[in-house]
Design a protein around this motif. Structure first.
Motif, PDB file in Angstrom:
ATOM      1  N   UNK A 119      -4.502   3.168   5.929  1.00 22.24           N
ATOM      2  CA  UNK A 119      -3.660   4.344   5.499  1.00 22.24           C
ATOM      3  C   UNK A 119      -3.894   5.701   4.200  1.00 22.24           C
ATOM      4  N   UNK A 120      -4.441   5.005   3.698  1.00 23.54           N
ATOM      5  CA  UNK A 120      -4.730   6.239   2.898  1.00 23.54           C
ATOM      6  C   UNK A 120      -5.827   7.291   3.381  1.00 23.54           C
ATOM      7  N   UNK A 121      -6.715   6.709   4.089  1.00 28.59           N
ATOM      8  CA  UNK A 121      -7.771   7.677   4.058  1.00 28.59           C
ATOM      9  C   UNK A 121      -7.422   8.695   5.363  1.00 28.59           C
ATOM     10  N   UNK A 122      -6.588   8.532   6.428  1.00 27.08           N
ATOM     11  CA  UNK A 122      -5.772   9.651   7.647  1.00 27.08           C
ATOM     12  C   UNK A 122      -4.875  10.101   6.522  1.00 27.08           C
ATOM     13  N   UNK A 123      -3.825   9.607   6.133  1.00 28.92           N
ATOM     14  CA  UNK A 123      -2.941  10.145   5.401  1.00 28.92           C
ATOM     15  C   UNK A 123      -3.832  11.278   4.337  1.00 28.92           C
ATOM     16  N   UNK A 124      -4.635  10.891   3.554  1.00 26.92           N
ATOM     17  CA  UNK A 124      -4.873  11.843   2.378  1.00 26.92           C
ATOM     18  C   UNK A 124      -5.836  13.366   3.341  1.00 26.92           C
ATOM     19  N   UNK A 159      -4.019  11.772  12.393  1.00 32.21           N
ATOM     20  CA  UNK A 159      -2.503  11.049  12.736  1.00 32.21           C
ATOM     21  C   UNK A 159      -2.413   9.908  13.938  1.00 32.21           C
ATOM     22  N   UNK A 160      -3.507  10.221  15.062  1.00 35.02           N
ATOM     23  CA  UNK A 160      -3.613   9.488  16.046  1.00 35.02           C
ATOM     24  C   UNK A 160      -3.899   7.769  15.617  1.00 35.02           C
ATOM     25  N   UNK A 161      -4.959   7.741  14.523  1.00 35.97           N
ATOM     26  CA  UNK A 161      -5.749   6.477  14.207  1.00 35.97           C
ATOM     27  C   UNK A 161      -5.344   6.136  13.519  1.00 35.97           C
ATOM     28  N   UNK A 162      -3.299   6.397  13.168  1.00 38.62           N
ATOM     29  CA  UNK A 162      -2.724   6.214  12.242  1.00 38.62           C
ATOM     30  C   UNK A 162      -1.258   5.482  13.727  1.00 38.62           C
TER      31      UNK A 162
END
Length: 678
Positions: A432-437, A468-471
């Motif tokens: 979560x942290x990596x794509x959100x960052x 966003x797709x990854x999340x």
């Protein structure tokens, strides 16, 4: 005035030539009963005087003196009252002593007949003996000192001293006592020849004493045998209990129990087996054969199946929840069934005992004892009581072992949950942290840099959209696994064409991975494969995830093969093989666990949540198939297999081309998966 001195002291003062002897309580009981039996066996009416010290000792002999009172009216009983003892003249004369009277410390018995006389005048030692300093009043080791004599003169003097005490306590008996003195305490010099002859006539007394001692010896031997038997039973129970306490493994303590029972009881065969009330058969895992018997004629049942359904005695035990004992199988009316009679003949059962192992009314197993001798064997009540106690202990121990096993299983589940929680925190924190960052950085850059070039803006947008797709996939995997494990998925099984589902799964892979990023994928699908029965969306989902997983761990120069084979029966086997990193053999089962990550959650290079294979396992489980993995080890590739049920051609024909297009369209446009394939 009541005298505080004892009769023994007064007698020694009157006859100083007398010599004291030491007696134990058991000796006094034997002598007293022999003297009393002489009265009961005689035909004369003697004078009988007895001092019991305290009321409790008098109560032990009431029945004897009721019989003596039927022989003579001159019976005087003295005791210090404790509850109900009082002065009375009902059956005989009772005299309640003052507790301070010296008689309350004495054991006195005087009998004077027409031609015989006996007396016991003894005082209890007030100091405890060195051998038994804590001896109580009821102890056989109580010690007395005093005189035992057949001499009429001594007996008459002792009777006179006690009767004087009786007169002091009960003056109303003076006339009766005077008559007794006149009849039994007359001067012996008047007819010395007759009295002397009577005074030495001890044959009847000796015979009574010998009979009493023989009876006592028999009782003693019987008591010793009972004690030895009880000791053996207690040792048996203790050894079994100790074995149970040493281990909570049922196999271990049941083996010890059957061995100890077999050795202690001496039956031909002893066996214990686990069973339930509804079982039709049981496997004999614990058996003891008595080698002292004719072992060659005994057939071992170890490891064999015991036909409970054919044994009517088993049903009787279950219904009554009590032991059933057949002393003689040849004469028992219950053994008329052909199968049961054949069983008895086959194993030579002459006597048969079956005990249930119960816990709170629940049947856990059985203990069986077989006697295979030529004659029947009786089962004593004491043995049955001991066996029931052991069966109860075994039942409690089995429940303890079962509870311990459940506790161990629960501990393993809690440990797995703890690992899942830790993995969940680590994986979601990273995923979560990596794509959100990344998304935040891209959006901040677009918002704060108005002069950014169009090319760079497009790069930023593409990066934000990709993460966003990854999340979205991460959240979707969580929701999908939660629905599958919670049983909240509604399945829509239908007849499917394998080739169409494979094509759709491959198109998903091609849509999300460019040709340069993915290995070469080949399929080996034989012609004329039967239709399979499954939910189309979930079948494509599992194919997609297995292919995506193979692409993730295989270099672009590697090879992936999707192969379908018919293994016969009602299932097809689908295999996805890759030439990637491989899996260590000891982790082949773990890869299907939730959040499993080969490299560790924070050191991964391949990405992902570790939920894909867990989802695949739940999908395959949903249609009743199996899934497993094979690998020769690190860097040697891996193979993932799963089975799917087929539909026979006779029950449903292959769909037409139009129907196939409709099925593909349904896969593409259905909303049941909630966007599973993205």
């Amino acid at each position: 005035m009541i005298k505080m001195t004892s009769v023994l002291a007064d007698l020694l003062q009157a006859m100083p030539q007398l010599q004291l002897q030491v007696y134990f309580k058991s000796s006094l009981i034997a002598l007293s009963h022999a003297i009393e039996d002489q009265v009961l066996a005689g035909s004369t009416q003697p004078l009988v005087i007895a001092c019991f010290q305290k009321e409790r000792f008098y109560l032990q002999e009431v029945h004897r003196y009721q019989r003596i009172a039927e022989k003579t009216s001159q019976v005087y009983l003295l005791a210090a009252p404790e509850k109900d003892f009082h002065n009375s003249s009902e059956r005989y004369e009772t005299i309640a002593l003052m507790p301070e009277d010296g008689l309350s410390q004495e054991w006195n018995l005087v009998v004077i007949g027409q031609n015989y006389a006996n007396c016991l005048i003894c005082r209890e030692e007030t100091l405890p003996s060195p051998e038994n300093p804590d001896a109580e009043e009821g102890d056989q080791s109580r010690r007395f000192e005093g005189i035992w004599s057949f001499d009429r003169e001594i007996c008459q003097k002792a009777a006179e001293l006690i009767l004087n005490r009786v007169t002091a306590y009960r003056p109303e008996l003076a006339a009766k006592i005077l008559e007794a003195k006149s009849q039994f305490l007359k001067d012996s010099s008047s007819d010395s020849s007759e009295l002397n002859q009577g005074s030495v006539n001890t044959e009847a007394f000796v015979q009574r004493l010998v009979n009493y001692l023989q009876a006592g010896q028999y009782k003693l031997l019987k008591a010793y045998r009972s004690i030895a038997s009880q000791e053996q039973k207690e040792r048996l129970v203790n050894s079994i209990t100790s074995a149970i306490r040493r281990s909570l493994n049922p196999e271990e303590f049941l083996a010890v129990t059957v061995q100890e029972l077999g050795l202690a009881l001496g039956w031909s065969r002893c066996m214990i087996y686990r069973c339930k009330a509804t079982d039709r058969q049981a496997t004999i895992n614990h058996e003891f054969l008595n080698t002292e018997a004719d072992a060659a004629s005994l057939t071992s049942l170890q490891g064999q199946t015991w036909p409970l359904g054919e044994i009517c005695l088993f049903r009787e035990v279950v219904e009554r929840q009590e032991p059933v004992f057949v002393e003689d199988t040849q004469a028992d009316s219950r053994i008329n069934n052909t199968n049961l009679n054949n069983l008895v003949q086959q194993f030579g059962l002459r006597s048969w005992l079956i005990l249930p192992v119960l816990y709170q009314g629940r049947l856990l197993g059985m203990i069986e004892l077989h006697h295979c001798g030529a004659k029947p064997l009786r089962c004593h009540k004491s043995e049955l009581t001991m066996l029931e106690a052991i069966a109860t202990q075994v039942g409690v121990s089995l429940m303890q072992a079962e509870a311990y096993a459940h506790l161990e299983e629960l501990n393993q589940q809690l440990a797995a949950l703890d690992r899942t929680r830790s993995n969940l925190i680590a994986i979601t924190g990273h995923e979560l942290r990596t794509p959100l960052s990344t998304i935040q950085i891209c959006l901040e850059s677009l918002a704060t840099e108005p002069n950014m070039s169009l090319e760079l803006r497009q790069v930023m947008l593409n990066t934000a959209l990709g993460d966003a797709e990854r999340l979205r996939k991460l959240v979707q995997d969580f929701l999908t696994l939660s629905r599958l494990e919670g049983g909240n998925v509604q399945w829509y099984p239908e007849a499917l064409s394998l080739q169409e589902c494979i094509d759709f799964a491959l198109s998903n892979i091609c849509a999300h991975r460019s040709e340069s990023e993915r290995p070469s994928i080949t399929t080996q699908v034989p012609d004329n494969l039967p239709l399979v029965r499954a939910d189309g969306e979930w079948f494509v989902e599992i194919l997609t995830k297995l292919l995506d997983n193979a692409c993730k761990f295989t270099e672009p120069q590697g090879q992936i093969t999707l192969k379908i084979e018919s293994r016969g029966g009602s299932m097809l086997e689908v295999t996805v093989t890759d030439t990637g990193r491989g899996i260590e053999p000891n982790r082949l089962k773990e890869v299907f666990d939730r959040f499993y990550q080969e490299e560790g959650a924070l050191r991964r290079t391949a990405g992902g949540t570790g939920l894909g294979l867990a989802i695949c396992r739940q999908i395959v489980k949903g249609w009743g198939g199996q899934i497993w993995a094979d690998s020769a080890g690190k860097n040697q590739g891996s193979q993932f297999h799963f089975t799917i049920p087929i539909i026979s051609q006779s029950s449903e024909s292959k769909p037409s081309t139009t129907k196939g297009k409709d099925a593909t369209s349904n896969l593409q446009g259905s909303s049941r998966s909630g966007g599973l394939f993205g």
